[in-house]
Write a protein that holds these residues in place. Structure first.
Motif, mmCIF file in Angstrom:
data_model
loop_
_atom_site.group_PDB
_atom_site.id
_atom_site.type_symbol
_atom_site.label_atom_id
_atom_site.label_comp_id
_atom_site.label_asym_id
_atom_site.label_seq_id
_atom_site.Cartn_x
_atom_site.Cartn_y
_atom_site.Cartn_z
ATOM 1 N N GLN A 13 0.923 -1.352 -0.014
ATOM 2 C CA GLN A 13 0.015 -0.003 0.139
ATOM 3 C C GLN A 13 0.911 1.036 -0.021
ATOM 4 N N VAL A 14 1.979 1.239 0.755
ATOM 5 C CA VAL A 14 2.971 2.347 0.711
ATOM 6 C C VAL A 14 3.555 2.407 -0.758
ATOM 7 N N VAL A 15 3.988 1.429 -1.283
ATOM 8 C CA VAL A 15 4.553 1.622 -2.441
ATOM 9 C C VAL A 15 3.672 1.865 -3.706
ATOM 10 N N PRO A 17 0.099 3.225 -3.978
ATOM 11 C CA PRO A 17 -0.989 3.710 -3.094
ATOM 12 C C PRO A 17 -2.174 3.781 -3.869
ATOM 13 N N ILE A 42 12.364 0.151 -4.367
ATOM 14 C CA ILE A 42 11.716 0.968 -3.347
ATOM 15 C C ILE A 42 10.895 -0.459 -2.299
ATOM 16 N N ASN A 45 13.360 -1.902 0.017
ATOM 17 C CA ASN A 45 13.652 -0.914 1.056
ATOM 18 C C ASN A 45 12.524 -0.850 2.000
ATOM 19 N N VAL A 46 11.298 -0.872 1.718
ATOM 20 C CA VAL A 46 10.023 -0.587 2.514
ATOM 21 C C VAL A 46 9.922 -1.879 3.295
ATOM 22 N N ASP A 49 12.422 -1.815 5.903
ATOM 23 C CA ASP A 49 11.953 -1.143 7.083
ATOM 24 C C ASP A 49 11.006 -1.779 8.020
#
Lengths: 80, 593
Positions: A13-15, A17, A42, A45-46, A49
């Motif tokens: 959902q972050v990468v 949206p 990306i 990396n997410v 995290d």
């Protein structure tokens, strides 16, 4: 979906949206237009995290769907 | 209260997930803030982090960061001719100077390579300097110098600097000094950048070879944060109020005597001397320095008479030395300076005094002087410089303290005069209006930092300001003021546009130092006269701080100002008091073509 899957869906959902929640479990590079090479990096990396682990860029090419990433993470987290 | 835990500006560390969420939370219909990211590598996370840091600084704007193509840093800069963009962020790395300095390149590292690389680097730096010089004036260019290690291609072992490496370093710094001197670019302090970057490696060879991004993720965040800071710098603090005993000097003057307080090496009190030197330097560059001390004024005066004092008495104003609560002294200093508490830092060695002042003056930044902790002392000195440092120093900065001192004399004499009219009539005041001032840095700076006499509180990026002031029929003028008490420098700016007999004012600011001199009336008189307008529409917005402007309009129009504020010439003429200034005009003919 297990906890790993739910957390991974949050990463998606972050990468991506614009991706609907229901579409996430079946998402892959073939079905998501925005999933290009930059988005793939990306995403790694997410995931780093979120799961506090190091992803290997060598795995980038193979991890081209939600299902494959999910399986990969389940294995990594079991080992950990 | 801050106790010497120095946090360099831009030390807001982000993770990539946070950065993405910030960039996705952009206001939908916000005015865009457009930045070109020029770098020779794949921007990837650098772009994401730069967007996020800028978005945090500009929550009401929609930040758009557009990167150039891979390997084309110089071309990206050369192609940036769009005056509508707000800024250019340049992340320079060694690989931009010669392909052989790129780990992805197959170029030879043979014996002849080193000398050729040095020659090529000079040619590329000349090209970059020329490209930066051609960027439209007003577009802010910020530049980070190489942060990554050079490849091991030179003949020396890594612990020894080769002649060629030193030549490369030298060329980079000469290039950076040249673009800084020409005021065409703001250069990031590379030593600070590496200091605030993560303690681990900055270079990720695997990422570089696989993806084209040479930075580790934390380093990309740090580079981005510093670039964002340079693109949207925070407003510097305007003043420092300092305690004296055990702060400006070592010892309690009233107890040991004015001749025995110290700030020197021999007395192991040089930290106080360094603090004095910093305050003196800040004062010279336009930061106001005042004193709030519980002390005997006669004793303090004798300390300031000492020839070895490093903060000279003329660099400090006012001195509030008494036995009352320090919050009261701070109130009077803020009143004399006519600035708000949130623009000021208060330094004291007593946590209790800091707490007392903080309780009465919310927003003031309180800093504890760390008397016997040298590491914390160094951190405090850097913190004060960071908070008060300016990107550029103007001639008005040098005038500031003196003009406030003169302003105090002005008020004292005004109060003592037989009538306010007789005082103003005898002030020998001169107002100089400059119609060609739009591109002067001081003008935009004044617009962006003035709160109390400000038409609407609107702040402008350089590009926005250029757009406003270059529109057809634009009118921009600044006002400078001096009287028999001395010059105040540039103290007011008006910008708008003429539409037939109507003048629409979008921005009007005046420094609080210039209040009570009828400069605002003289400005309106000049606007009516120079534009031929019969009426003026003001884009007025009520803000929490623009009370003095509201009072002015209420006095002129007889009612509280509203959003549709219009002033007719006859109405102004009927309310305008006598004006005693001599008026001068600059560049009016040029501005009006």
């Amino acid at each position: 979906m297990d906890d790993t899957g739910r957390r991974l869906a949050g990463c998606f959902q972050v990468v991506f949206p614009n991706l609907r929640e229901a579409e996430i479990p079946s998402a892959s590079q073939q079905t998501v237009a925005a999933w290009d090479s930059v988005a793939a990096i990306i995403m790694m990396n997410v995931i780093e995290d979120e799961f506090a682990l190091q992803m290997d860029l060598d795995d980038l090419a193979d991890l081209d769907s939600f299902a494959k990433i999910h399986t990969h993470l389940q294995k990594r987290l079991q080992v950990a | 209260m801050q106790n010497c835990n120095f946090v360099p500006q831009g030390e807001n560390v982000l993770k990539i997930t946070e950065a993405l969420k910030i960039t996705q939370s952009t206001p939908v219909n916000a005015h865009p803030f457009c930045v070109v990211l020029a770098c020779g590598f794949t921007p990837l996370h650098l772009q994401t982090f730069l967007s996020a840091h800028l978005q945090q600084s500009l929550p009401n704007r929609k930040v758009v960061v557009a990167p150039g193509l891979y390997g084309t840093l110089a071309e990206t800069l050369e192609a940036t001719s769009d005056a509508a963009i707000d800024g250019i962020a340049v992340a320079l790395e060694w690989s931009d100077l010669d392909a052989r300095l790129d780990f992805r390149s197959a170029g030879s590292w043979g014996r002849s390579a080193a000398a050729e690389i040095v020659a090529n680097a000079q040619a590329m730096l000349d090209r970059l300097a020329a490209a930066i010089a051609r960027v439209p004036s007003g577009v802010r260019v910020v530049l980070s110098l190489p942060t990554l290690p050079l490849p091991p291609l030179f003949h020396t072992p890594g612990w020894q600097a080769s002649e060629e490496e030193l030549h490369l370093e030298s060329k980079i710094f000469r290039f950076a000094a040249a673009v800084t001197q020409s005021a065409r670019a703001t250069v990031i302090n590379v030593r600070r950048l590496l200091e605030v970057s993560s303690p681990g490696p900055h270079f990720d060879l695997k990422s570089h070879l696989h993806t084209g991004l040479p930075y580790t993720t934390p380093h990309a965040d740090r580079v981005a944060s510093q670039l964002a800071l340079a693109l949207v710098p925070p407003a510097p603090k305007k003043g420092i109020i300092s305690d004296l005993d055990d702060t400006l000097w070592n010892g309690i003057a009233g107890e040991v005597g004015p001749e025995n307080v110290s700030w020197d090496m021999a007395s192991h009190s040089h930290l106080h001397g360094l603090y004095q030197k910093l305050l003196a330097s800040l004062s010279e560059h336009g930061t106001l320095v005042g004193i709030a001390s519980k002390n005997d004024p006669k004793v303090v005066a004798r300390v300031f008479e000492r020839e070895d004092i490093l903060l000279r008495p003329e660099q400090v104003f006012p001195l509030e030395v008494n036995w009352n609560a320090k919050s009261g002294s701070v109130s009077r200093i803020l009143g004399t300076w006519n600035i708000a508490a949130d623009s000021v830092i208060f330094v004291d060695n007593s946590p209790m005094e800091l707490a007392e002042v903080a309780a009465v003056h919310p927003g003031i930044e309180c800093v504890l002087f760390p008397k016997n902790d040298y590491a914390a002392g160094l951190a405090m000195l850097r913190q004060l410089r960071d908070a008060c440092g300016k990107q550029r120093v103007s001639s008005d900065d040098a005038l500031r303290l003196e003009s406030i001192r003169q302003g105090a004399a002005f008020r004292v004499q005004a109060a003592a005069a037989a009538t306010p009219e007789s005082f103003l009539a005898q002030a020998e005041a001169i107002v100089t209006f400059d119609f060609g001032c739009a591109a002067e840095p001081r003008v935009l700076e004044l617009v962006n930092k003035t709160n109390q006499f400000n038409l609407n509180g609107r702040r402008f990026s350089t590009a926005d300001w250029r757009s406003l002031t270059s529109q057809p029929d634009a009118v921009v003028l600044s006002a400078s003021y001096e009287d028999k008490f001395g010059p105040l420098g540039t103290i007011a700016v008006v910008a708008g546009a003429v539409h037939g007999k109507r003048l629409a004012i979008e921005t009007w600011v005046m420094s609080c130092r210039a209040f009570a001199r009828r400069i605002e009336q003289q400005t309106l008189k000049m606007l009516f006269a120079s534009t031929g307008a019969e009426e003026v529409d003001f884009d007025f917005v009520h803000t929490a701080k623009n009370g003095p402007l509201q009072e002015f309009f209420a006095a002129v129009t007889g009612e509280q100002p509203t959003a549709q504020l219009r002033l007719r010439r006859a109405q102004f003429d009927g309310s305008c008091p006598a004006l005693y200034h001599a008026v001068r005009e600059l560049r009016r003919a040029e501005a009006h073509g």
